[in-house]
Write a protein that holds these residues in place. Sequence first.
Motif, short mmCIF file in Angstrom:
data_model
loop_
_atom_site.label_atom_id
_atom_site.label_comp_id
_atom_site.label_asym_id
_atom_site.label_seq_id
_atom_site.Cartn_x
_atom_site.Cartn_y
_atom_site.Cartn_z
N ILE A 26 16.98 -9.55 -2.38
CA ILE A 26 16.93 -8.46 -3.33
C ILE A 26 15.50 -8.31 -3.81
CG2 ILE A 26 17.72 -7.61 -5.59
CD1 ILE A 26 20.32 -9.12 -5.16
N ARG A 27 14.88 -7.17 -3.51
CA ARG A 27 13.50 -6.93 -3.91
C ARG A 27 13.43 -6.59 -5.39
NH1 ARG A 27 9.93 -5.36 0.19
NH2 ARG A 27 8.44 -5.18 -1.52
N HIS A 28 12.37 -7.08 -6.04
CA HIS A 28 12.15 -6.80 -7.46
C HIS A 28 10.85 -6.01 -7.59
CE1 HIS A 28 11.52 -8.50 -11.82
NE2 HIS A 28 11.94 -7.25 -11.82
N THR A 29 10.96 -4.75 -7.97
CA THR A 29 9.80 -3.90 -8.18
C THR A 29 9.50 -3.81 -9.66
OG1 THR A 29 10.27 -2.60 -6.19
CG2 THR A 29 8.82 -1.60 -7.84
N VAL A 30 8.25 -4.03 -10.02
CA VAL A 30 7.82 -3.98 -11.42
C VAL A 30 6.80 -2.86 -11.53
CG1 VAL A 30 6.83 -5.27 -13.34
CG2 VAL A 30 8.18 -6.47 -11.59
N ILE A 31 7.12 -1.84 -12.33
CA ILE A 31 6.24 -0.69 -12.50
C ILE A 31 5.59 -0.76 -13.87
CG2 ILE A 31 6.10 1.81 -12.55
CD1 ILE A 31 8.48 1.97 -10.71
N VAL A 32 4.27 -0.73 -13.88
CA VAL A 32 3.50 -0.82 -15.12
C VAL A 32 2.36 0.19 -15.07
CG1 VAL A 32 4.05 -3.27 -15.42
CG2 VAL A 32 1.96 -2.61 -14.22
N PRO A 33 1.78 0.54 -16.23
CA PRO A 33 0.59 1.39 -16.20
C PRO A 33 -0.51 0.75 -15.35
CG PRO A 33 1.46 1.22 -18.44
CD PRO A 33 2.21 0.22 -17.61
N ALA A 34 -1.31 1.60 -14.70
CA ALA A 34 -2.34 1.09 -13.79
C ALA A 34 -3.24 0.07 -14.47
CB ALA A 34 -3.17 2.25 -13.23
N GLY A 35 -3.55 0.30 -15.74
CA GLY A 35 -4.42 -0.62 -16.46
C GLY A 35 -3.82 -1.98 -16.71
N ASP A 36 -2.51 -2.12 -16.52
CA ASP A 36 -1.82 -3.39 -16.74
C ASP A 36 -1.54 -4.15 -15.45
OD1 ASP A 36 -1.82 -2.77 -19.41
OD2 ASP A 36 0.29 -2.19 -19.50
N CYS A 37 -1.82 -3.54 -14.31
CA CYS A 37 -1.48 -4.18 -13.03
C CYS A 37 -2.13 -5.55 -12.87
CB CYS A 37 -1.87 -3.27 -11.86
SG CYS A 37 -0.75 -1.88 -11.59
N ALA A 38 -3.38 -5.68 -13.28
CA ALA A 38 -4.08 -6.95 -13.11
C ALA A 38 -3.39 -8.07 -13.88
CB ALA A 38 -5.54 -6.81 -13.56
N ALA A 39 -2.87 -7.76 -15.07
CA ALA A 39 -2.19 -8.77 -15.88
C ALA A 39 -0.91 -9.23 -15.22
CB ALA A 39 -1.91 -8.21 -17.27
N PHE A 40 -0.24 -8.35 -14.47
CA PHE A 40 1.05 -8.68 -13.85
C PHE A 40 0.91 -9.22 -12.43
CE2 PHE A 40 2.60 -6.19 -17.36
CZ PHE A 40 3.90 -6.64 -17.59
N GLU A 41 -0.28 -9.13 -11.85
CA GLU A 41 -0.44 -9.46 -10.45
C GLU A 41 -0.04 -10.90 -10.13
OE1 GLU A 41 -0.62 -8.28 -6.78
OE2 GLU A 41 -1.01 -6.93 -8.48
N LYS A 42 -0.16 -11.79 -11.10
CA LYS A 42 0.20 -13.19 -10.85
C LYS A 42 1.69 -13.36 -10.56
CE LYS A 42 0.63 -14.18 -15.84
NZ LYS A 42 0.08 -14.96 -16.96
N TYR A 43 2.48 -12.35 -10.87
CA TYR A 43 3.93 -12.42 -10.61
C TYR A 43 4.30 -11.85 -9.24
CZ TYR A 43 4.16 -13.40 -15.58
OH TYR A 43 3.98 -13.97 -16.82
N ALA A 44 3.33 -11.28 -8.53
CA ALA A 44 3.61 -10.71 -7.22
C ALA A 44 3.97 -11.81 -6.24
CB ALA A 44 2.39 -9.93 -6.72
#
Length: 309
Positions: free
Chosen positions: A39-57
């Motif tokens: 089951i794929r998990h897609t996380v959509i965030v504002p572009a400016g927040d992508c760097a903060a969430f990248e560790k969860y990729a």
Amino acid sequence: MPNDTPADGLDLLTCSMARDIEIFDVLARSVDRHVDPDIRHTVIVPAGDCAAFEKYASDRRRIVAQESVLPMRLFALPRRLSALSVLSGALRRPLYLTPRLSLVRGWMIQQILKIEFARRSPARAVMHVDSDVFFVRRLSARDAVDSQGRVRFFHVPGQQPIPAHRAWIEAAADCLGITVPADFATHYIENCVLWSGETTRAMVARIEAAHGRPYHEVLLRHGTISEYFIYGIYADLVAGNRGLAAETDSYCNSFWPETEGAPFDFKAQVARMTPKNCAMAVQSTHGFPVAERARSFEAATRMFSDAAT
């Protein structure tokens, strides 16, 4: 927004932002622990927040900028306006301007994102999972459908209309081009909400046919909407639940405090768990410490793991 999920599969979608990353951390760990890896998990965030969430990729989780998903262009207003959220909860999330200089709240944008993702996903079903959720039992793609292969559909017919829901009902009716009875009392709100991709596409087609314009323009004409009410009312009153298995039990056992200071009682919440509940949630605006949230996740995981053995 490429997605290689099988057509008969299940996608998880979380719309989040950097402000919620600490509670999202608990959700991400719970997905990795309890949700089947196919089951794929897609996380959509504002572009400016992508760097903060990248560790969860990971192989099963992708971080996607909302700007690449939205069907329209928006201009973000300065984030320092969020400091005014003490004056109004509407300012807690980002604010945007449309090319026509209309002001749009981030909460409305997240609803457009959910619809756009679900209608474009190749999966049979998409589960919308809020950041304040944590899974405590196994979830598989098979759990999204009943024995007849129908996608499960959460709705709760009520005895009395809830006044706070009336604005959402009226907005949904206008978007869909229908009239809803004044005593309509069904609600569709939860923290883990499953949508059929086919039903979502038909819902969008209905909105656009009724108004002769893109669905997002129709929705954004309203000061407030509920994507779950639009989908639910379409499914119930327009589509007649075709291809859906309507159920009153949710995937998530949610804590929504009646008062701002109401304490979260872990034992009482667990006692209310049903066999279908594979997740728990504590409302993100509640003053529940992140450390306590993490401890509740671990305690529930141990409790249900022990019960399964």
